[in-house]
Every structure is written in structure tokens, then in C-alpha cells.
Write a protein that holds these residues in place. Structure first.
Motif, short mmCIF file in Angstrom:
data_model
loop_
_atom_site.label_atom_id
_atom_site.label_comp_id
_atom_site.label_asym_id
_atom_site.label_seq_id
_atom_site.Cartn_x
_atom_site.Cartn_y
_atom_site.Cartn_z
N TYR A 136 0.98 -1.33 -0.06
CA TYR A 136 -0.26 0.02 0.01
C TYR A 136 0.96 1.25 -0.06
O TYR A 136 0.59 2.16 -0.69
N HIS A 137 1.99 1.26 0.76
CA HIS A 137 2.83 2.47 0.90
C HIS A 137 3.69 2.45 -0.28
O HIS A 137 4.53 3.60 -0.33
N LEU A 138 4.08 1.62 -1.21
CA LEU A 138 4.95 1.59 -2.29
C LEU A 138 4.26 2.02 -3.46
O LEU A 138 4.97 2.43 -4.52
N ILE A 155 13.97 -0.72 -3.07
CA ILE A 155 12.84 -1.96 -3.57
C ILE A 155 12.08 -1.11 -4.54
O ILE A 155 11.75 0.22 -4.30
N THR A 156 11.79 -1.62 -5.72
CA THR A 156 10.85 -1.07 -6.52
C THR A 156 9.56 -1.63 -6.68
O THR A 156 9.53 -2.83 -6.36
N THR A 228 4.85 -10.58 13.46
CA THR A 228 4.86 -11.51 14.44
C THR A 228 6.22 -12.05 14.05
O THR A 228 6.95 -12.33 15.17
N MET A 229 6.73 -12.32 12.98
CA MET A 229 8.05 -13.00 12.77
C MET A 229 9.18 -11.98 12.89
O MET A 229 9.98 -12.57 13.44
N TYR A 230 8.60 -10.97 12.64
CA TYR A 230 10.12 -9.81 12.45
C TYR A 230 9.74 -8.51 13.50
O TYR A 230 9.47 -7.55 13.13
N PRO A 231 9.33 -8.77 14.97
CA PRO A 231 8.87 -7.44 15.78
C PRO A 231 10.03 -6.50 15.83
O PRO A 231 9.45 -5.38 15.97
N ASP A 232 11.17 -6.72 15.47
CA ASP A 232 12.00 -5.71 15.60
C ASP A 232 12.66 -5.02 14.14
O ASP A 232 13.59 -4.24 13.94
N ALA A 233 11.81 -5.49 13.02
CA ALA A 233 12.06 -4.97 11.84
C ALA A 233 11.72 -3.32 11.77
O ALA A 233 11.14 -2.87 12.44
N LYS A 234 12.35 -2.75 10.68
CA LYS A 234 11.95 -1.47 10.24
C LYS A 234 11.12 -1.50 9.33
O LYS A 234 11.32 -2.19 8.28
N VAL A 235 9.93 -0.64 9.01
CA VAL A 235 9.00 -0.57 8.25
C VAL A 235 8.70 0.54 7.49
O VAL A 235 8.91 1.93 8.21
N TYR A 236 8.70 0.39 6.20
CA TYR A 236 8.67 1.77 5.30
C TYR A 236 7.29 2.27 5.40
O TYR A 236 6.37 1.33 4.91
N ILE A 237 7.01 3.48 5.49
CA ILE A 237 5.74 4.32 5.47
C ILE A 237 5.93 5.40 4.66
O ILE A 237 6.80 6.36 4.95
N TYR A 238 5.18 5.25 3.68
CA TYR A 238 5.01 6.81 2.86
C TYR A 238 3.84 7.54 3.47
O TYR A 238 2.69 7.42 3.56
N GLY A 239 4.30 8.99 3.77
CA GLY A 239 3.44 10.05 4.45
C GLY A 239 2.07 10.22 3.52
O GLY A 239 1.33 10.36 4.32
N MET A 240 2.25 10.06 2.44
CA MET A 240 0.96 10.54 1.79
C MET A 240 0.29 11.87 2.14
O MET A 240 -0.87 11.95 2.52
#
Length: 358
Positions: A136-138, A155-156, A228-240
Motif C-alpha cells: 500500500y505504501h509503495l 525496493i521498486t 509476528t515473525m519480525y517484531p524488531d524490523a524497520k517498516v517503510y511508510i509513505y507519508g501521503m
């Protein structure tokens, strides 16, 4: 003479407008050939010089013949200038890639920004660092970047192909700057404005040089599973945050949902051959390309055949799945890069000799 002058001005205007159509979405609606788009982009400075010279000739002729008043001549000149802007900047303005300014959040903070109606995400693990990219954010920026241990990555994502690709940003020409150029056969083409070349997203091959990007694996899954698998991951968010973002989402979200509808045979742009009937053209396959041969894997087959081993030329590969998440691994157990979720009809447009595993 005035008739000749008017015909000359009309020809210049039609050519300028045609160039805008060629370099933007309307060009794909009418099926402009891919080679025309790439050819115009490659030689765009020459076309611009030609149009400027033609405009200067128009001015000189008007000064001598006084066919149009100054206001009309100024408007004509402004119109040509607007077409120059539209050819180069309309697509990047609508879809501003975030190769250099992507924002990442914790899983906890990102949770509120993942809509239930589109919870697919793509997970990367590079140098032991996990990053999660929600589809959704990509879909608006198309590109999100980051750096790890001195190497740049992006990531494209192409909404039409439903395809994410993770690549290194230096593919042999130095630092790149990827922006959206246009579409061809329902797949994105990027322009690297730093190095003056174009890159077809599904192949990640430079169009005007012999350079090919280094592609890294990503794993497709649902947000609930990923967090659940990656609770410490960094998540990309597009501000919109822009007004145009909501307009674009309003324009494209429903068509993209129809593009992903396996029971809907129509693609957004009717430029695909769709000659290969081995799978439903809307099937979201797992594609693998080793540079000389390709294979399309039916995801239903993959989920039902954990541990299945097959060969593709010199590659020995194995399906690894828990019945939901699918990965392709080599004989060392290392995940290999795949085209996750790309529509079969688009895959076969670019790789017509692909093998199929179903």
C-alpha cells in the motif's frame, strides 16, 4: 502565406502534444510501442532542440508577416515549454520516488498505517537487517531506498505488474537516481537521471548500456505474519501528505484491484500478447530468471510441495514453504531472488520462452 504559417504552427503543436502523450500514461492507453518511448527518451535533447528551432522559425516568420499578435505567439511559446516540462517531470511529480528520503518506523508505530484492505508486505533481510515494505505504501512512490554497510539499496514496486524488486543502486555506472519514466506492457520503466539510461523494472537491465542491476531476494507475506515473525524490523511508510496523493489513490486503487482480480481477464493497458495459456494470465506467479532461462511457478503448486527440487540449466533449486509463505532456495539453503506475485500474462510478455511449474 497565412495558411502555410497556420499549418506550420499546428504541426509544431501536434508534435509537442504527441510527445507528451508518448511520455505519459495516455501513451499506453493507445498502445504506443515501447521502442518509441525509449527512443524518444534517449534522444530527447535532440527533439527539444528541433522543437526550439522550429519555434524560433515560427517567431521570425510572424515578425515578418505579422500573422498572429504577440499574445498568441507568447501563448504558443508557453505551450511548447509546458510540453517540455510534462515530458520530463509529469510522471516524477505524480510519483515521487523515495530512493534518498524514505522513512522507516518500528513495527509497533507502523501498525496503524497498514490498511486491512491491502495488508500485503515484502520483507528483505540484508546484512542481518530486516526491513518490511507494505504494498500500500509503495504504490505511489514506486521506489524506497536505504543504505547498509556503505551500499545503497532500493525496493521498486510496479502496481500494474504487482511486482517488487530489490536491487543495489550502483550497478556499475556509479550512484543512480531512479525516477519513474513511464509504463510499457503493464510494467514500469525507470529513468536513472544520474547516468542517462532507462531500466525496465521486470528485467532490471539498463536499456542503453550493458549493465544489469544486482537483485536481492524479498519475501511476500501478510502484515500480521510479518510483524509476528519480525517484531524488531524497520517498516517503510509513505507519508501521503500531498493533496495529489489522495487524488492518485482515488484514481488508481480500483483499477489496480481489477488488475489483480484473477477472474477479470482485462489488463489496464491492452498491450500484452497473452498468447501463453498454461496459466491464468492474472495468476500471481513466483518467477525466477537466471539470466539465460526463466521459470514461472504456480503458487498453489509451491504451497503444496514444500521441499520440491528442480533444475533450471545449471541451477538446482528447492521450494521452501510453510504452506503460506514461499521462498526459493539453492543447494546451500540460501534464498534466491524471485519475482514475487508478478502476473503470468506480463511475465510471458517479457519472457516468452519461460518454463512453467504447476
Amino acid at each position: 502565406m497565412k495558411t502555410i504559417f497556420n499549418l506550420y504552427a499546428l504541426t509544431l503543436a501536434v508534435f509537442a502534444i504527441s510527445c507528451v502523450v508518448l511520455m505519459t500514461e495516455p501513451g499506453q492507453v493507445i498502445g504506443v510501442p515501447r521502442d518509441w518511448l525509449l527512443g524518444y527518451f534517449r534522444y530527447m535533447p535532440l527533439f527539444w532542440v528541433g522543437q526550439i528551432v522550429a519555434l524560433i522559425i515560427l517567431w521570425i516568420a510572424n515578425i515578418r508577416g505579422k500573422f498572429w499578435n504577440s499574445l498568441w505567439m507568447c501563448l504558443a511559446s508557453i505551450g511548447i515549454g509546458v510540453t517540455f516540462w510534462a515530458q520530463s517531470y509529469a510522471m516524477p511529480t505524480a510519483f515521487p520516488t523515495e530512493q534518498l528520503n524514505a522513512k522507516y518506523y518500528s513495527v509497533e508505530d507502523a501498525n496503524m498505517f497498514i490498511p486491512e484492505e491491502d495488508s500485503r508486505v515484502y520483507v528483505t533481510e540484508i546484512n542481518g537487517e530486516i526491513r518490511i515494505f507494505p504494498r500500500y505504501h509503495l504504490q505511489v512512490p514506486h521506489v524506497a531506498g536505504w543504505e547498509s554497510e556503505g551500499t545503497g539499496y532500493v525496493i521498486t514496486y510496479c502496481g500494474l505488474s504487482n511486482l517488487p524488486m530489490v536491487v543495489e543502486t550502483d550497478y556499475g555506472l556509479g550512484t543512480s537516481d531512479l525516477q519513474v519514466l513511464g509504463q510499457a506492457h503493464n510494467n514500469l520503466i525507470f529513468k536513472d537521471i544520474n547516468n542517462g539510461t532507462a531500466i525496465q523494472q521486470i528485467t532490471m537491465q539498463s536499456e542503453f548500456t550493458d549493465h544489469t542491476t544486482t537483485v536481492h531476494p524479498n519475501t511476500q507475506m501478510d502484515w500480521e505474519k510479518a510483524k509476528t515473525m519480525y517484531p524488531d524490523a524497520k517498516v517503510y511508510i509513505y507519508g501521503m501528505e500531498r493533496l495529489i496523493d489522495s487524488i492518485l489513490l482515488g484514481l488508481f486503487e480500483k483499477p489496480l484491484q481489477e488488475q489483480r482480480d484473477i477472474d477479470n481477464p482485462d489488463f489496464m493497458f491492452d498491450t500484452l500478447s497473452l498468447a501463453d495459456s498454461r496459466l491464468n494470465p492474472k495468476s500471481e506467479i513466483l518467477g525466477y530468471d537466471n539470466g539465460t532461462q526463466q521459470i514461472a511457478i504456480d503458487p498453489d503448486f509451491a504451497r503444496a510441495n514444500d521441499g520440491f527440487v528442480f533444475e533450471l540449466n545449471d541451477d538446482v533449486l528447492q521450494i521452501s514453504t510453510d504452506g503460506d509463505v514461499i521462498r526459493l532456495v539453492n543447494t546451500m539453503g540460501e534464498q534466491v531472488a524471485t519475482h514475487n506475485g508478478v502476473h503470468f500474462g506480463i511475465w510471458t510478455q517479457f519472457f516468452p520462452n519461460t518454463e512453467v511449474l504447476k
